[in-house]
Design a protein around this motif. Structure first.
Motif, PDB file in Angstrom:
ATOM      1  N   ARG A 211      -3.521   0.250  -3.353  1.00 22.78           N
ATOM      2  CA  ARG A 211      -3.332  -1.045  -2.702  1.00 22.78           C
ATOM      3  C   ARG A 211      -3.168  -2.111  -3.775  1.00 22.78           C
ATOM      4  O   ARG A 211      -3.963  -2.176  -4.716  1.00 22.78           O
TER       5      ARG A 211
ATOM      6  N   ASP B 283      -5.428  13.318  -1.733  1.00 22.06           N
ATOM      7  CA  ASP B 283      -4.863  12.102  -1.161  1.00 22.06           C
ATOM      8  C   ASP B 283      -5.099  10.938  -2.122  1.00 22.06           C
ATOM      9  O   ASP B 283      -6.240  10.715  -2.556  1.00 22.06           O
TER      10      ASP B 283
ATOM     11  N   HIS C  16       0.013  12.117  -0.023  1.00 23.50           N
ATOM     12  CA  HIS C  16      -0.751  13.263   0.466  1.00 23.50           C
ATOM     13  C   HIS C  16      -0.075  14.544   0.012  1.00 23.50           C
ATOM     14  O   HIS C  16       1.134  14.725   0.177  1.00 23.50           O
TER      15      HIS C  16
ATOM     16  N   ARG D 203      -4.477   6.740  -2.533  1.00 17.27           N
ATOM     17  CA  ARG D 203      -4.108   5.461  -1.922  1.00 17.27           C
ATOM     18  C   ARG D 203      -4.121   4.384  -2.995  1.00 17.27           C
ATOM     19  O   ARG D 203      -5.079   4.270  -3.762  1.00 17.27           O
TER      20      ARG D 203
ATOM     21  N   GLN E  90       0.847  -1.193   0.000  1.00 16.06           N
ATOM     22  CA  GLN E  90       0.000   0.000   0.000  1.00 16.06           C
ATOM     23  C   GLN E  90       0.880   1.240   0.000  1.00 16.06           C
ATOM     24  O   GLN E  90       1.882   1.318   0.714  1.00 16.06           O
ATOM     25  N   SER E  91       0.510   2.210  -0.817  1.00 17.61           N
ATOM     26  CA  SER E  91       1.173   3.507  -0.807  1.00 17.61           C
ATOM     27  C   SER E  91       0.132   4.594  -0.599  1.00 17.61           C
ATOM     28  O   SER E  91      -0.999   4.503  -1.109  1.00 17.61           O
ATOM     29  N   ASP E  92       0.502   5.617   0.173  1.00 17.49           N
ATOM     30  CA  ASP E  92      -0.361   6.766   0.429  1.00 17.49           C
ATOM     31  C   ASP E  92       0.398   8.031   0.059  1.00 17.49           C
ATOM     32  O   ASP E  92       1.518   8.255   0.537  1.00 17.49           O
TER      33      ASP E  92
END
Length: 614
Positions: free
Chosen positions: A308, A304, A293, A306, A289-291
Motif C-alpha cells: 500500500r 501473499d 498471490h 500486499r 494498493q497491489s496484491d
C-alpha cells in the motif's frame, strides 16, 4: 572494462551489417518527428530529448506485434535488458536491467508499486500484455525518486486511458500448441468524464519445458481486465480511479510430479486527485494498493504480498526552474506459512523526496535526494545529480552520479521453512556509487546513443551456509558485492515506412568477491528490429542474440549462446479490420535461458483485430 573486438563484437556482425546497410541505403532527411513526453525519470512530464536518464518508450503498436507472449518477451528486445524463464510461456520469469538482479527493478502499474515480499521483484508472468497502452523504461538507479528496489532501473506500465468520443477494440489470435487468446476493450469520453475498460482471456496446451525431469506439457489459462476512469472538476482539478486484475493458472515443474500447477493472481487499484491551485503549482494525492498471490499444487505453498502506498506529490515550475516535494508512506505485508513466529509480517517506510530541475537553451541539471525511514531495518538516504548539454548540432552529452538501495524482503528476514531461514538483522542492499556517461546524436532519420555505466552494489543478500539463524540448512545473509558495468550502443533509423532499430550491450556484471559473472547474464547481447511498410502490409523481423552464460554462480554449468529470429506481418483488410501473423523462433533454435528448461520452439500464430472508426 577490457573488451576486444574479436571476442565481443564479431558474433554480432549480422546485426551490425544490417544496420550499416540501412544507413547506407537511405539519405538522412530533415527531422520532423514529434518529441514524446515521459514522466517516469523524475515523476514530472519532460520531453524525451531533454531527459537526463537512459530511457526507452514502448507504445501499443510495439506491444501488439508480440501478440500473446508476455511483457518480459517484449522487454528483452530493449537495450540493456535480458530475460530468463524457468518453464513454459507462463513460467517463472526474471528481467535483468544492466546485469542487475530482477529484484533490483522497481515496477509500477499506473503509479502503483508491484512487488513480491517473498522472492523480491515483480512477478512478470502475471502482468497481462494486452491491457497495456505504454511502457516507460528507465535504466540506472532511481531510488532518489522511487525509494527501495530501483537499483538497476524502473519499469512503469500504463494501461489504456479514455479520450473524447467512443472507441472499441477487439482481437483474437490462435496458433501453435492450441493457443487461443482474445481481448476486447472500449474507451471514450464525454464532457468531464472519460473511461477505458478492457478484458482478456488466453489458453494454451504449451510445450514440454522440462523433458529431463517432467514429461508433461506446460500449458496455461489466464484471464483479467483493467479500467481507468477520470472526472474533470473544472480546468484545475481531476479525479481518477484505475484497476488491473490478472489470473494465471500455469502447469509448472515444481516438485517433479506430473501436472504441477502454479496459480498467480495480481491485483492493483489506485485513486488519485490532481489539482492546479495556481499556474505554477501542481499537486497530486494518490492511494494505491497491489496484491500478489502465488500458490502451487499439489505440493502446497501459498504466499501473499500486499503493498500500500500513499503519495502526496507537489511540483512548482518557476520559469526554467522546477521544484518537486514528495511525501510518501508505504506498507509492505507478507502472509506466508513459512514465516518465523507468525504467518503474517509487515513493515512501513516513510519517505521525503526533494527534486530540482533546470532546463534552458540546450542545457539541463537535475538533482534528486530522498530519505526513507523503515520501521525495522533503519533508514536510507539516496541522491542523484545529473547534467547534460547540447555540444554541437545534433549532439548531446549527459552524465550522472548517484546511489540506490533495496530493502530486504520480509521473507528474507523472517522465513523459517524447510531449507532456508531468514535473518531479522539483514541490512538493505545498496548501490554505493553509480556513474553514467552518455553521448547522443540525432541527424535526420537517425537517433543514436552510446552509454557507459558502472554500478557498485554492496551488502548483497544471498542464501548461504548455516549461520546464526535457526535453520540447520542455510541462512540469508549480507555477504556479497557486485560490480555492474558495461556499454550500450543503440540506434534507430526511421524514414518513409522503414524503421530499423538495433542495440549492442557489452557488459561485465560480476560478483566482486569471486570475480565470476553473475548467473544467467551474458557478457554480450544484441537486438535488431526491422519494420517495412508496403502499402496496406507491414512486415517485420526481430533478431535477438546473447553470448554464453553461467547457469549459476556456484557451478560451471554453461548455457550456450544463441540467436533467435522472429517474423511478423500485419495487413489492413479494411479501415476497421487488420490481419496479424507472426512466427516465433523461425529457425527453430534450441536454447535455454535457465538450466534444464527449454524455450519455445518454432511457433506460428495468426489473428485478426477489429478497431472501428470513431
Amino acid at each position: 572494462m577490457n573488451f576486444s573486438f574479436r571476442r565481443h563484437a564479431r558474433p554480432l556482425m549480422p546485426g551490425l551489417l544490417t544496420l550499416a546497410w540501412a544507413a547506407a541505403a537511405w539519405a538522412a532527411p530533415a527531422d520532423t518527428r514529434l518529441e514524446p513526453v515521459v514522466v517516469t525519470p523524475t515523476r514530472t512530464p519532460v520531453p524525451l530529448r531533454e531527459v537526463l536518464s537512459d530511457v526507452t518508450v514502448l507504445e501499443r503498436e510495439d506491444l501488439q506485434r508480440r501478440g500473446a507472449v508476455g511483457v518480459a518477451d517484449v522487454l528483452r528486445a530493449v537495450p540493456g535488458i535480458e530475460m530468463n524463464r524457468s518453464g513454459g510461456m507462463a513460467g517463472t520469469t526474471s528481467v535483468f536491467i544492466r546485469g542487475g538482479d530482477t529484484r533490483f527493478t522497481a515496477v509500477m502499474v499506473d503509479g502503483v508499486r508491484v512487488d513480491s515480499q517473498s522472492t523480491g521483484g515483480a512477478t512478470w508472468e502475471a502482468i497481462p500484455l494486452s491491457q497495456i497502452e505504454r511502457i516507460e523504461i528507465v535504466r540506472g538507479p532511481a531510488s532518489a525518486v522511487y525509494g527501495s528496489d530501483a537499483i538497476s532501473g524502473v519499469v512503469h506500465i500504463f494501461t489504456r486511458r479514455g479520450a473524447p468520443g467512443l472507441r472499441g477494440d477487439a482481437g483474437v489470435v490462435a496458433g501453435a500448441f492450441n493457443t487461443v487468446t482474445g481481448d476486447a476493450g472500449i474507451s471514450g469520453g464525454t464532457g468531464p468524464f472519460d473511461f477505458a475498460v478492457s478484458g482478456q482471456t488466453a489458453r494454451s496446451d504449451g510445450f514440454n519445458a522440462r523433458p529431463a525431469g517432467n514429461p508433461d506439457r506446460d500449458g496455461h489459462v489466464s484471464n483479467g481486465g483493467s479500467g481507468r476512469f477520470g472526472l474533470a472538476l473544472g480546468e484545475a482539478h481531476r479525479l481518477e480511479a484505475s484497476f488491473l486484475r490478472s489470473h494465471v493458472d500455469a502447469q509448472c515443474d515444481v516438485s517433479g510430479v506430473t501436472d504441477d500447477h502454479c496459480v498467480h493472481d495480481l491485483d492493483t487499484a489506485r485513486v488519485a486527485w490532481s489539482a492546479r491551485f495556481v499556474p505554477e503549482w501542481t499537486s497530486l494525492v494518490s492511494f494505491g494498493q497491489s496484491d500478489d498471490h502465488y500458490e502451487t499444487g499439489p505440493s502446497a505453498y501459498i504466499t501473499d504480498t500486499r503493498v500500500r502506498t500513499t503519495t502526496w506529490q507537489n511540483d512548482v515550475q518557476l520559469g526554467s526552474h522546477g521544484f518537486n516535494v514528495t511525501v510518501e508512506h508505504r506498507e509492505d505485508q507478507l502472509e506466508n506459512t513459512g514465516l518465523l513466529g507468525a504467518p503474517i509480517q509487515d513493515r512501513t517506510l516513510a519517505s521525503l523526496a526533494l527534486g530540482y530541475g533546470w532546463r534552458n537553451a540546450g542545457r539541463a541539471v537535475q538533482v534528486n535526494v530522498r530519505h526513507d525511514e523503515e520501521s525495522d531495518f533503519g533508514s536510507a538516504t539516496t541522491g542523484t545529480v545529473a547534467a547534460g548539454a547540447d555540444i554541437a548540432a545534433g549532439w548531446r552529452v549527459h552524465a550522472s552520479v548517484g546511489n540506490a538501495f533495496r530493502a530486504p524482503t520480509l521473507y528474507q528476514r523472517f522465513s523459517d521453512s524447510g531449507p532456508s531461514a531468514g535473518q531479522p538483522a539483514l541490512k538493505a542492499e545498496r548501490s554505493s556509487s553509480n556513474i553514467e556517461l552518455a553521448l547522443k546524436h540525432r541527424a535526420g532519420a537517425f537517433d543514436s546513443s552510446i552509454t557507459a555505466y558502472r554500478n557498485r552494489v554492496a551488502d548483497l543478500i544471498i542464501y548461504g551456509a548455516p549461520g546464526t539463524c535457526v535453520s540447520t540448512w542455510g541462512c540469508y545473509g549480507n555477504v556479497g558485492r557486485a560490480t555492474l558495468q558495461g556499454l550500450t550502443l543503440a540506434t534507430v533509423f526511421a524514414h518513409e515506412g522503414l524503421r530499423v532499430a538495433g542495440s549492442i550491450d557489452l557488459q561485465s556484471p560480476k560478483n566482486a568477491d569471486t570475480g565470476r559473472v553473475l548467473a544467467r547474464r551474458a557478457r554480450r547481447h544484441a537486438t535488431l528490429d526491422v519494420q517495412q511498410e508496403l502499402g496496406d502490409t507491414t512486415v517485420g523481423m526481430q533478431w535477438i542474440a546473447a553470448s554464453k552464460r553461467f547457469d549459476r554462480e556456484t557451478t560451471d554449468t554453461v548455457l550456450p549462446g544463441y540467436a533467435v529470429v522472429n517474423l511478423d506481418l500485419s495487413h489492413r483488410l479494411s479501415n476497421e479490420w487488420r490481419l496479424q501473423a507472426r512466427i516465433d523462433n523461425f529457425f527453430d533454435r534450441k536454447y535455454q535461458t535457465a538450466g534444464g528448461f527449454n524455450t519455445e520452439p518454432q511457433a506460428a500464430y495468426v489473428g485478426v483485430r477489429w478497431t472501428p472508426s470513431r
